[in-house]
Scaffold this motif. Structure first.
Motif: not given
Length: 356
Positions: A75-104
């Motif tokens: 995921g860091v590689i994707e982000f560093a390579a610009g593959l998220y095209e600056n669409k990873w806003t604070k709201n989207e980033r928080t949602l992705d992180i919460v969805c990643f952590i809570v189930p696990k």
């Protein structure tokens, strides 16, 4: 929004076919026992499988902390390579992180702990009752049962409009990446079959095979959501094309699964009304819900996305969105996964498109 008769009939017909697919590996297993005079339940297990200790440790570590670490690194590689095209806003980033952590860290450990406490109470004589099943047969039976169930769970959340809002979170992001694999509403995650199935199979004595299925499936589904088009060489290099032909029909790849996350089907590439397969794309081939183009959509998400608050997307209907007109707001409209066109919604029929 009602389910049309043609879709209802197709769901019923495909459901009956699924019953045969569920029992096929079991029938084949016992047929092979009959042919070779093999009786593993009597203790005559002539074909035991045990991976070398280091491989077993790798799989165990992957199942616990290894796979999340790999996903984070990629995921860091994707982000560093610009593959998220600056669409990873604070709201989207928080949602992705919460969805990643809570189930696990919360849901899966909770289900595993209490599941293994509950099963001995209700099924006291069933512990390790299936430990005689040879590893590769157990692997095949579990892989089919687990992934076919998830195919239906996924498909019904698209084809039954009242279920769509529980799955909508997975499709709302206007980008693709590793994080998308776990981006789900908490209710959708709670009723997800794999966690319960793995716990039950472990209690019944099939935990080793279940572990292998879980890890391999995680690799495939994570790779299918990745913004890295790792399958592209299989379509472009002539000597790899025969392998690519089999690969794209057997498992989910970025090309086939990205099509499912496209925000339109008008370009002949996107197909959010199909390509439901998770580990195996084979289900889409069998049921005629797949499209194969070997191309990648230019845009992702859902056209009627209101960029709802992360907590509303994660915990709807417990928390509602404050965005007016949103499906996730109080008394919000139920539009299903189709793109609203003024006051009507058109459902695209299932089709199958294959390349030569």
């Amino acid at each position: 929004m009602k389910l049309d008769n043609a879709t209802a009939r197709k769901i019923t017909r495909d459901g009956l076919l699924s019953v045969l697919l569920y029992i096929a590996p079991i029938v084949l297993m016992f047929a092979s026992f009959q042919i070779f005079g093999y009786r593993p339940w009597e203790g005559a297990n002539e074909f035991p499988f045990k991976a070398p200790a280091f491989i077993e440790n790798v799989f165990k570590n992957l199942s616990s902390w290894g796979l999340p670490v790999i996903v984070l690194v990629l995921g860091v590689i994707e982000f560093a390579a610009g593959l998220y095209e600056n669409k990873w806003t604070k709201n989207e980033r928080t949602l992705d992180i919460v969805c990643f952590i809570v189930p696990k860290l919360v849901i899966r450990p909770f289900v595993a702990y209490f599941g293994l406490k509950f099963l001995p109470v209700v099924l006291p004589d069933a512990k390790n009752i299936l430990d005689w099943v040879p590893f590769w047969w157990a692997f095949l039976i579990i892989a089919v049962a687990d992934d076919l169930t998830q195919y239906w769970y996924h498909r019904l959340h698209h084809q039954l409009p009242w279920l769509w809002r529980f799955h909508r979170t997975h499709h709302s992001a206007p980008y693709m990446g590793m994080a998308m694999a776990s981006r789900q509403n908490v209710i959708y995650t709670l009723f997800f079959s794999q966690t319960y199935l793995t716990v039950a199979l472990t209690y019944l004595g099939l935990g080793y095979a279940a572990l292998f299925v879980k890890v391999i499936k995680s690799f495939i589904t994570t790779g299918a959501h990745s913004s890295i088009p790792w399958d592209k060489p299989f379509y472009e290099k002539k000597w790899l094309q025969p392998i690519g032909w089999v690969l794209e029909r057997l498992i989910s790849t970025p090309a086939t699964h990205h099509a499912h996350h496209a925000d339109t089907s008008d370009d002949g590439v996107g197909y959010y009304k199909g390509n439901f397969g998770n580990m195996f794309f084979l289900w889409d081939i069998i049921f005629g819900t797949g499209i194969i183009t070997r191309k990648y959509p230019t845009s992702y998400g859902i056209k009627h996305y209101h960029e709802e608050e992360w907590y509303a997307q994660f915990m709807w209907p417990i928390f509602k969105s404050k965005k007016e007109g949103s499906e996730l707001s109080q008394n919000g409209p139920m539009v299903g996964d189709a793109v609203p066109n003024e006051e009507t919604v058109t459902l695209k029929p299932d089709t199958t498109v294959a390349v030569a």
